[in-house]
Design a protein around this motif. Structure first.
Motif, PDB file in Angstrom:
ATOM      1  N   LEU A  25       0.826  -1.212   0.000  1.00  0.00           N
ATOM      2  CA  LEU A  25       0.000   0.000   0.000  1.00  0.00           C
ATOM      3  C   LEU A  25       0.859   1.261   0.000  1.00  0.00           C
ATOM      4  O   LEU A  25       0.517   2.264  -0.646  1.00  0.00           O
ATOM      5  CB  LEU A  25      -0.924   0.002   1.209  1.00  0.00           C
ATOM      6  N   LEU A  26       1.967   1.225   0.717  1.00  0.00           N
ATOM      7  CA  LEU A  26       2.878   2.366   0.741  1.00  0.00           C
ATOM      8  C   LEU A  26       3.391   2.678  -0.669  1.00  0.00           C
ATOM      9  O   LEU A  26       3.359   3.832  -1.121  1.00  0.00           O
ATOM     10  CB  LEU A  26       4.053   2.080   1.669  1.00  0.00           C
ATOM     11  N   MET A  41      -4.765  -4.298  -6.648  1.00  0.00           N
ATOM     12  CA  MET A  41      -4.018  -4.561  -5.414  1.00  0.00           C
ATOM     13  C   MET A  41      -4.558  -3.802  -4.204  1.00  0.00           C
ATOM     14  O   MET A  41      -4.575  -4.338  -3.090  1.00  0.00           O
ATOM     15  CB  MET A  41      -2.532  -4.231  -5.607  1.00  0.00           C
ATOM     16  N   THR A  42      -5.022  -2.556  -4.394  1.00  0.00           N
ATOM     17  CA  THR A  42      -5.392  -1.754  -3.229  1.00  0.00           C
ATOM     18  C   THR A  42      -6.611  -2.301  -2.492  1.00  0.00           C
ATOM     19  O   THR A  42      -6.556  -2.472  -1.260  1.00  0.00           O
ATOM     20  CB  THR A  42      -5.625  -0.293  -3.649  1.00  0.00           C
ATOM     21  N   ALA A  69      -3.001   4.252   6.758  1.00  0.00           N
ATOM     22  CA  ALA A  69      -1.923   5.194   7.040  1.00  0.00           C
ATOM     23  C   ALA A  69      -0.768   5.001   6.071  1.00  0.00           C
ATOM     24  O   ALA A  69      -0.172   5.976   5.593  1.00  0.00           O
ATOM     25  CB  ALA A  69      -1.444   5.027   8.482  1.00  0.00           C
ATOM     26  N   CYS A  70      -0.455   3.748   5.743  1.00  0.00           N
ATOM     27  CA  CYS A  70       0.643   3.476   4.815  1.00  0.00           C
ATOM     28  C   CYS A  70       0.316   3.996   3.415  1.00  0.00           C
ATOM     29  O   CYS A  70       1.177   4.586   2.752  1.00  0.00           O
ATOM     30  CB  CYS A  70       0.928   1.978   4.761  1.00  0.00           C
ATOM     31  N   PHE A  71      -0.918   3.784   2.956  1.00  0.00           N
ATOM     32  CA  PHE A  71      -1.311   4.310   1.657  1.00  0.00           C
ATOM     33  C   PHE A  71      -1.267   5.841   1.669  1.00  0.00           C
ATOM     34  O   PHE A  71      -0.811   6.475   0.720  1.00  0.00           O
ATOM     35  CB  PHE A  71      -2.720   3.829   1.300  1.00  0.00           C
ATOM     36  N   GLY A  72      -1.724   6.429   2.776  1.00  0.00           N
ATOM     37  CA  GLY A  72      -1.698   7.881   2.896  1.00  0.00           C
ATOM     38  C   GLY A  72      -0.284   8.434   2.919  1.00  0.00           C
ATOM     39  O   GLY A  72      -0.001   9.457   2.293  1.00  0.00           O
ATOM     40  N   VAL A  73       0.615   7.754   3.632  1.00  0.00           N
ATOM     41  CA  VAL A  73       2.011   8.188   3.670  1.00  0.00           C
ATOM     42  C   VAL A  73       2.602   8.179   2.264  1.00  0.00           C
ATOM     43  O   VAL A  73       3.269   9.127   1.836  1.00  0.00           O
ATOM     44  CB  VAL A  73       2.840   7.279   4.598  1.00  0.00           C
ATOM     45  N   GLY A  74       2.348   7.105   1.522  1.00  0.00           N
ATOM     46  CA  GLY A  74       2.867   7.011   0.163  1.00  0.00           C
ATOM     47  C   GLY A  74       2.321   8.103  -0.733  1.00  0.00           C
ATOM     48  O   GLY A  74       3.062   8.732  -1.500  1.00  0.00           O
TER      49      GLY A  74
END
Length: 443
Positions: A16-17, A119-120, A145-150
């Motif tokens: 996700l990142l 994938m998401t 959070a990981c998707f948002g960070v990326g």
């Protein structure tokens, strides 16, 4: 929690990142590079925006038919497509013909978006399985959070790598790292699907059933407006900060990180509060309220012109919006997950993935609308009045959602308890028949 679950969650979060990074990686440098190839800024906008349109089109398809391969396989196939697509995009610097460069960019971005569409949603479905139902909020908040960070730090990463190694390096690094994670997932990621899931999936869940689940409609409504807020000034903040404070693009990138920092910091906190009993609709209303307040001081809006000229106020405003988005994004996803369960839909990978697919579509639709309308507002009424318009839109969503929550509104009527018990009884009968006769339902 078992070590295998920790490993699974780490791999899912890593995917996700990188998906988030891939989504926003090119925005700081692609338009400049494209100009050297004879591609206009407007055409560059089509290239960057094509990922949103493609995601809106393909995510529901992937979410609906995920049972054909299973969430694990969808994740593996999707991440492989994204990895190879990014690596291929890095080779576009060798193309000098403007038309070929433009159409090749569109084609590869659409292919990457298809991979992300697969994938998401699969990642969210798999993440929700790792910590059990009692800690589902923590698992989903970590993944989100990981998707948002990326997504939020993707532009900074892309700009930094571009300065070091030119156009190709950001794409090769992102694609290469995701490829390595994909190889690790093939070996280590556990497949938790079983015959009972398959039996339930045979029922064929429809989009109407998911959309009619309690709270799904209002969540999509609130999420779309929240998605439009963070993208509202994506193309206009740089010229505003340049004219108001003399900031260059690199410094503007640092200002953008205020959103990502607070979003990343507070998303796990709201996940913890959700597991402790925080109501999802409350998080949604609170989040959009905070985003609206943040927008008021970004410029700031005309009534507050007296406190303009302070860079720290604009940075703080963006940080406040990250806090609000953490509540809205997580709250909306948890409401939808709970809503399909309350509607009597089976707790399967297919249903969870259809929910996360709708969630992604609403976010992308809001993002595309926000970036487009925000640019139009900037050209016609200026930055400050433009943010006033968007702040008003967020206030409107808060009033609507508050009214619906007060009235106990749901999108469709839930199945009666008697009907749900009959469905559960029928499922138990089918499973017992399977165990007795050794064959799957319908064979």
């Amino acid at each position: 929690m078992r070590a295998r679950n920790i490993l699974n969650l780490t791999l899912i979060s890593g995917c996700l990142l990188l998906a988030g990074v891939s989504l926003s990686l090119m925005s700081p440098f692609y338009p400049t590079e494209a100009l050297t190839k004879g591609v206009t800024v407007t055409q560059s906008g089509f290239v960057i925006g094509s990922v949103f349109i493609s995601t809106i089109l393909f995510t529901p398809i992937c979410g609906k038919y995920i049972e054909l391969l299973g969430a694990r396989n969808f994740l593996l196939v999707g991440s492989f497509i994204v990895a190879i697509g990014n690596i291929a995009f890095g080779f576009l610097s060798e193309i000098n013909n403007s038309k070929v460069f433009f159409w090749s960019s569109i084609l590869i971005r659409v292919i990457i978006a298809i991979g992300e569409s697969a994938m998401t949603p699969a990642c969210y479905a798999l993440a929700s399985q790792q910590l059990g139902e009692r800690h589902q909020g923590k698992a989903i908040s970590l993944a989100e959070a990981c998707f948002g960070v990326g997504t939020m730090f993707g532009p900074s990463i892309g700009g930094f790598l571009y300065q070091i190694g030119g156009f190709s390096l950001p794409f090769w690094i992102a694609g290469g790292v995701l490829f390595l994670i994909n190889m690790s997932a093939i070996i280590c990621l556990e497949d938790k699907s079983d015959m009972y899931t398959r039996l339930e999936e045979e029922e064929g869940i429809t989009w109407k059933q998911v959309l009619c689940a309690p709270g799904v409609g209002v969540s999509l409504f609130g999420l779309a407006f929240a998605g439009s807020a963070w993208s509202w000034y994506s193309a206009t903040l740089e010229p505003f900060l340049d004219s108001a404070y003399g900031l260059d693009p690199a410094q503007t990138g640092l200002v953008f990180t205020a959103f990502g920092a607070t979003y990343t910091l507070f998303t796990p906190m709201f996940g913890f509060l959700a597991d402790k009993g925080m109501n999802g609709i409350s998080a949604l209303i609170l989040g959009n309220s905070i985003i609206g307040v943040g927008l008021l001081f970004l410029g700031p809006i005309p009534p507050f012109f007296g406190i303009s000229g302070n860079l720290w106020l604009s940075v703080l405003s963006i940080g406040v919006q990250g806090l609000g988005s953490a509540a809205t994004y997580l709250g909306s996803l948890l409401i939808m997950m709970k809503g399909v369960k309350d509607a009597g839909l089976p707790d399967t990978e297919q249903v969870k993935t259809m929910v996360s697919s709708l969630w992604i579509v609403a976010d992308c639709a809001g993002g595309y609308a926000g970036s487009t309308l925000g640019s139009i507002a900037y050209d016609n009424v200026g930055f400050e009045y433009g943010t006033l318009i968007e702040a008003g839109a967020l206030v409107f969503t808060v009033l609507v959602m508050g009214s619906l929550a007060f009235s106990g509104y749901t999108t469709c009527r839930k199945p009666s308890t008697e009907t749900q018990e009959k469905e559960k009884s029928e499922k138990r009968r089918l499973i017992q028949e399977y165990e007795k006769n050794g064959r799957t339902y319908g064979s």
